[in-house]
Design a protein around this motif. Structure first.
Motif, short mmCIF file in Angstrom:
data_model
loop_
_atom_site.label_atom_id
_atom_site.label_comp_id
_atom_site.label_asym_id
_atom_site.label_seq_id
_atom_site.Cartn_x
_atom_site.Cartn_y
_atom_site.Cartn_z
N ILE A 6 0.82 -1.21 0.00
CA ILE A 6 0.00 0.00 0.00
C ILE A 6 0.86 1.27 0.00
N ASP A 7 2.01 1.22 0.65
CA ASP A 7 2.86 2.41 0.73
C ASP A 7 3.63 2.69 -0.56
N GLU A 8 3.56 1.77 -1.51
CA GLU A 8 4.17 1.99 -2.82
C GLU A 8 3.24 2.75 -3.76
N VAL A 9 2.00 2.93 -3.34
CA VAL A 9 1.00 3.63 -4.15
C VAL A 9 0.70 4.97 -3.48
N PRO A 10 1.10 6.08 -4.10
CA PRO A 10 0.90 7.40 -3.48
C PRO A 10 -0.56 7.65 -3.11
N GLY A 11 -0.78 8.07 -1.87
CA GLY A 11 -2.11 8.43 -1.40
C GLY A 11 -2.99 7.27 -1.01
N ALA A 12 -2.53 6.04 -1.20
CA ALA A 12 -3.39 4.88 -0.95
C ALA A 12 -3.71 4.71 0.53
N ARG A 13 -2.74 4.92 1.39
CA ARG A 13 -2.99 4.75 2.83
C ARG A 13 -4.03 5.76 3.32
N ALA A 14 -3.92 7.00 2.89
CA ALA A 14 -4.90 8.02 3.28
C ALA A 14 -6.28 7.69 2.71
N ASP A 15 -6.32 7.19 1.48
CA ASP A 15 -7.60 6.83 0.87
C ASP A 15 -8.26 5.69 1.63
N LEU A 16 -7.47 4.67 2.00
CA LEU A 16 -8.03 3.56 2.77
C LEU A 16 -8.52 4.05 4.13
N LEU A 17 -7.72 4.86 4.81
CA LEU A 17 -8.15 5.37 6.11
C LEU A 17 -9.44 6.16 5.98
N CYS A 18 -9.53 7.01 5.00
CA CYS A 18 -10.75 7.81 4.80
C CYS A 18 -11.94 6.90 4.48
N PHE A 19 -11.71 5.88 3.66
CA PHE A 19 -12.78 4.93 3.33
C PHE A 19 -13.27 4.24 4.61
N LEU A 20 -12.35 3.85 5.46
CA LEU A 20 -12.73 3.19 6.71
C LEU A 20 -13.47 4.13 7.65
N VAL A 21 -13.00 5.37 7.76
CA VAL A 21 -13.68 6.36 8.60
C VAL A 21 -15.10 6.59 8.08
N ALA A 22 -15.24 6.74 6.77
CA ALA A 22 -16.57 6.96 6.18
C ALA A 22 -17.47 5.76 6.42
N ARG A 35 -19.20 -0.80 14.90
CA ARG A 35 -19.00 -2.17 14.45
C ARG A 35 -17.60 -2.38 13.89
N ILE A 36 -16.76 -3.09 14.65
CA ILE A 36 -15.40 -3.38 14.19
C ILE A 36 -15.42 -4.35 13.01
N ASP A 37 -16.44 -5.21 12.95
CA ASP A 37 -16.51 -6.15 11.82
C ASP A 37 -16.67 -5.41 10.50
N HIS A 38 -17.32 -4.25 10.52
CA HIS A 38 -17.44 -3.45 9.29
C HIS A 38 -16.08 -2.91 8.87
N VAL A 39 -15.25 -2.56 9.84
CA VAL A 39 -13.91 -2.06 9.53
C VAL A 39 -13.08 -3.17 8.90
#
Length: 114
Positions: A6-22, A35-39
């Protein structure tokens, strides 16, 4: 063929984090439960769809950060996710809707948290 980290793809970690927060915020808005199972499932889906890999421990840590942001920091940052917001957070393919002002605010918060 191995998937890139994931860290080889620029912005991917932030995108995943934002997706999880949303996802967490939307789920809580609809069910009134954290619900942790949703995460866990959302993380798996995002990684598979994005074609990247992430070490399991890093997934756990990012999931915990997503829960913390959704529980505590969204409200403090003036971001409220109402039932009417849930549909506009995501596209029809269940990807983040980057045109949504709520998602844009979440992304800014997530980038600051990383």
């Amino acid at each position: 063929m191995d998937k890139p980290d994931i860290d080889e793809v620029p912005g991917a970690r932030a995108d995943l984090l934002c997706f999880l927060v949303a996802t967490v915020a939307a789920s809580h808005t609809l069910t009134r439960e954290w619900r942790i199972d949703h995460v866990v499932e959302s993380s798996r889906l995002w990684l598979a769809r994005s074609g990247v890999s992430m070490h399991w421990l890093n997934r756990v840590l990012l999931g915990q950060l997503a829960m913390k942001i959704a529980k505590r920091e969204l409200k403090a940052a003036g971001i409220a996710v109402r039932q009417s917001d849930v549909q506009v957070l995501f596209t029809g393919e269940m990807k983040l809707n980057h045109a949504s002002s709520v998602v844009q605010k979440m992304m800014k918060l997530c980038k600051q948290s990383l």
